[in-house]
Design an enzyme around this catalytic site. Structure first.
Site, mmCIF file in Angstrom:
data_model
loop_
_atom_site.group_PDB
_atom_site.id
_atom_site.type_symbol
_atom_site.label_atom_id
_atom_site.label_comp_id
_atom_site.label_asym_id
_atom_site.label_seq_id
_atom_site.Cartn_x
_atom_site.Cartn_y
_atom_site.Cartn_z
ATOM 1 N N LYS A 58 37.029 -18.023 -15.798
ATOM 2 C CA LYS A 58 36.990 -17.068 -14.683
ATOM 3 C C LYS A 58 38.347 -16.414 -14.435
ATOM 4 C CE LYS A 58 32.973 -18.435 -12.038
ATOM 5 N NZ LYS A 58 32.435 -18.862 -10.752
ATOM 6 N N LYS A 76 25.932 -17.303 -21.757
ATOM 7 C CA LYS A 76 25.069 -17.753 -20.668
ATOM 8 C C LYS A 76 24.481 -16.558 -19.907
ATOM 9 C CE LYS A 76 27.244 -19.220 -16.917
ATOM 10 N NZ LYS A 76 27.944 -19.962 -15.879
ATOM 11 N N LYS A 109 25.228 -13.775 -13.511
ATOM 12 C CA LYS A 109 25.230 -12.730 -12.482
ATOM 13 C C LYS A 109 26.283 -11.671 -12.799
ATOM 14 C CE LYS A 109 24.635 -16.228 -8.837
ATOM 15 N NZ LYS A 109 25.417 -17.127 -7.988
HETATM 16 P P1 TYM Z 1 26.171 -20.770 -9.208
HETATM 17 O O1 TYM Z 1 25.985 -20.026 -7.938
HETATM 18 O O2 TYM Z 1 27.015 -20.165 -10.279
HETATM 19 O O3 TYM Z 1 24.771 -21.092 -9.858
HETATM 20 C C1 TYM Z 1 23.735 -21.710 -9.106
HETATM 21 C C2 TYM Z 1 22.983 -22.689 -9.963
HETATM 22 O O4 TYM Z 1 22.396 -22.014 -11.088
HETATM 23 C C3 TYM Z 1 22.751 -22.687 -12.297
HETATM 24 N N1 TYM Z 1 22.864 -21.670 -13.371
HETATM 25 C C4 TYM Z 1 22.186 -21.748 -14.525
HETATM 26 N N2 TYM Z 1 21.303 -22.656 -14.993
HETATM 27 C C5 TYM Z 1 20.763 -22.424 -16.208
HETATM 28 N N3 TYM Z 1 21.090 -21.333 -16.977
HETATM 29 C C6 TYM Z 1 21.974 -20.407 -16.537
HETATM 30 N N4 TYM Z 1 22.268 -19.348 -17.279
HETATM 31 C C7 TYM Z 1 22.570 -20.602 -15.258
HETATM 32 N N5 TYM Z 1 23.468 -19.891 -14.527
HETATM 33 C C8 TYM Z 1 23.629 -20.565 -13.375
HETATM 34 C C9 TYM Z 1 24.092 -23.331 -11.998
HETATM 35 O O5 TYM Z 1 24.358 -24.395 -12.887
HETATM 36 C C10 TYM Z 1 23.888 -23.788 -10.580
HETATM 37 O O6 TYM Z 1 23.197 -25.018 -10.541
HETATM 38 N N6 TYM Z 1 29.544 -24.332 -8.313
HETATM 39 C C11 TYM Z 1 28.145 -23.991 -8.115
HETATM 40 C C12 TYM Z 1 27.722 -23.994 -6.667
HETATM 41 C C13 TYM Z 1 28.076 -25.237 -5.945
HETATM 42 C C14 TYM Z 1 27.468 -26.520 -6.093
HETATM 43 C C15 TYM Z 1 28.146 -27.376 -5.184
HETATM 44 C C16 TYM Z 1 26.451 -27.001 -6.909
HETATM 45 C C17 TYM Z 1 29.027 -25.353 -5.004
HETATM 46 N N7 TYM Z 1 29.089 -26.639 -4.539
HETATM 47 C C18 TYM Z 1 27.801 -28.725 -5.066
HETATM 48 C C19 TYM Z 1 26.109 -28.374 -6.772
HETATM 49 C C20 TYM Z 1 26.785 -29.210 -5.881
HETATM 50 C C21 TYM Z 1 27.920 -22.597 -8.682
HETATM 51 O O7 TYM Z 1 28.812 -21.833 -8.819
HETATM 52 O O8 TYM Z 1 26.652 -22.268 -8.908
#
Ligand code: TYM
Length: 343
Positions: A114, A198, A201
């Protein structure tokens, strides 16, 4: 002490949700609410580690909440809330900033991706992002964390932080070592344009992803144009190795139809993408368009979403506050032990 099973996860309000978020996270949340106490939040503190337009942030937060509800989460069962509305997350994150080691954070690959070439211009928050994630989880003593594959390293860090806190403060088992729930063919959904990247977004090409709000025609068009290879589909999932685009499309089909890749392949072995893609489009449209429609319905009543979020925040704080009070007493902060003995 064995910890009561408790599920926690979050999604950042930093752009439109896609099929990867749905399969890697939302769908798992919905399955888990039937059996577990679930805390699911909108990770707005994490979102501001990169610039977010202040005039848009609250609406982006409502959009994630609407996606949670549209996917099938029931606010009477699962606790749904905005992260910033429960101050415990930020407070515990500070304590954990003093537990985690620089060397641990230096290894985090997501920061490297990032921050890119301009590490020195990234926010400090982006660097300590995984520490806040550990606080999110451990503020509730959560034991299980459903996430996509990309969060695996952050979950390992959360376990390291829990373990070091327990050791440093001579409180074995004070925090559980949270287990990631990652398995399944939807854990890593790849871009429709490049099977080695991947689905994300932030990909500039909208053709690379299926958004939760795409229409049936948009979904079918994106699948029709998805990159593939010239080979027919095999009967054995191992033969998809080295064919990232084919592997991804079969994985999406399997995840949405609730099958393994091997089961899905039984029906398509020997056939080309001309036969497979329309079947895949049908499965994706059937699963996703009702979610998109429900999301629009929820978004037409923002006051109801706000009610769900403020009720969730209150319930979440009631669980997290006493745990933070115990943490403060363990650390030895002034007044913390006295406060504990009053309760
Ligand atoms: P974020 O907002 O990037 O993504 C949300 C969730 O979607 C999953 N994800 C995917 N799964 C499969 N294939 C993909 N291409 C894909 N892109 C995204 C992510 O793995 C995630 O589960 N850091 C986290 C948010 C967070 C969090 C936490 C999660 C903050 N605190 C505590 C669990 C526990 C994040 O950026 O997710």
């Amino acid at each position: 002490m064995t910890h009561t099973p408790r599920v926690l996860s979050g999604v950042q309000p930093s752009g439109a949700l896609h099929l990867g978020n749905y399969l890697g996270a939302l769908k798992k949340f919905v399955d888990l609410q039937a059996t577990h106490d679930c805390f699911l939040f909108v990770a707005d503190l994490h979102a501001i580690t990169v610039w977010q337009e202040p005039a848009r942030l609250a609406d982006q937060t409502r959009e994630i909440a609407a996606a949670y509800l549209a996917a099938g989460l029931d606010p009477a069962r699962a606790t749904l809330f905005p992260q910033s509305a429960v101050r415990t997350h930020a407070e515990l994150a500070w304590v954990f900033n003093c537990v985690a080691r620089l060397g641990w954070l230096d290894r985090m690959t997501q920061f490297k991706e990032k921050s890119g070439k301009h590490k020195e211009r990234s926010s400090v928050g982006l660097y300590t992002y995984p520490v806040l994630q550990a606080a999110d989880i451990l503020a509730y003593r959560a034991t299980h964390v459903p996430v996509g594959e990309d969060q695996k390293q952050h979950l390992e860090l959360s376990r390291d932080i829990a373990q070091k806190f327990n050791t440093d403060f001579e409180a074995p088992d004070f925090f559980p070592l949270p287990e990631p729930l990652i398995q399944g063919p939807g854990a890593r959904v790849m871009s429709l344009r490049d099977g080695s990247a991947k689905m994300s977004k932030s990909d500039p090409s909208d053709q690379s992803r299926i958004n939760l709000t795409d229409t049936a025609d948009e979904i079918a068009g994106k699948i029709r144009r998805a990159k593939t290879d010239a080979e027919p589909l095999p009967d054995d999932p191992d033969a998809l190795t080295g064919r990232p685009e084919a592997n991804n499309l079969v994985g999406i089909y399997a995840a949405l139809s609730g099958e393994t890749k091997a089961e899905a392949l039984v029906r398509f072995a020997g056939q080309g993408f001309g036969a497979f893609k329309p079947a895949l489009a049908e499965v994706v449209v059937a699963a996703m368009t009702p979610v998109g429609e429900a999301m629009r319905r929820y978004l037409s009543d923002p006051a109801e979403i706000d009610r769900v979020l403020s009720d969730g925040a209150e319930r979440a704080a009631a669980v997290a506050e006493p745990i933070l009070a115990e943490v403060k007493a363990k650390v030895g902060f002034w007044g913390a032990a006295a406060k504990m003995s009053q309760t």
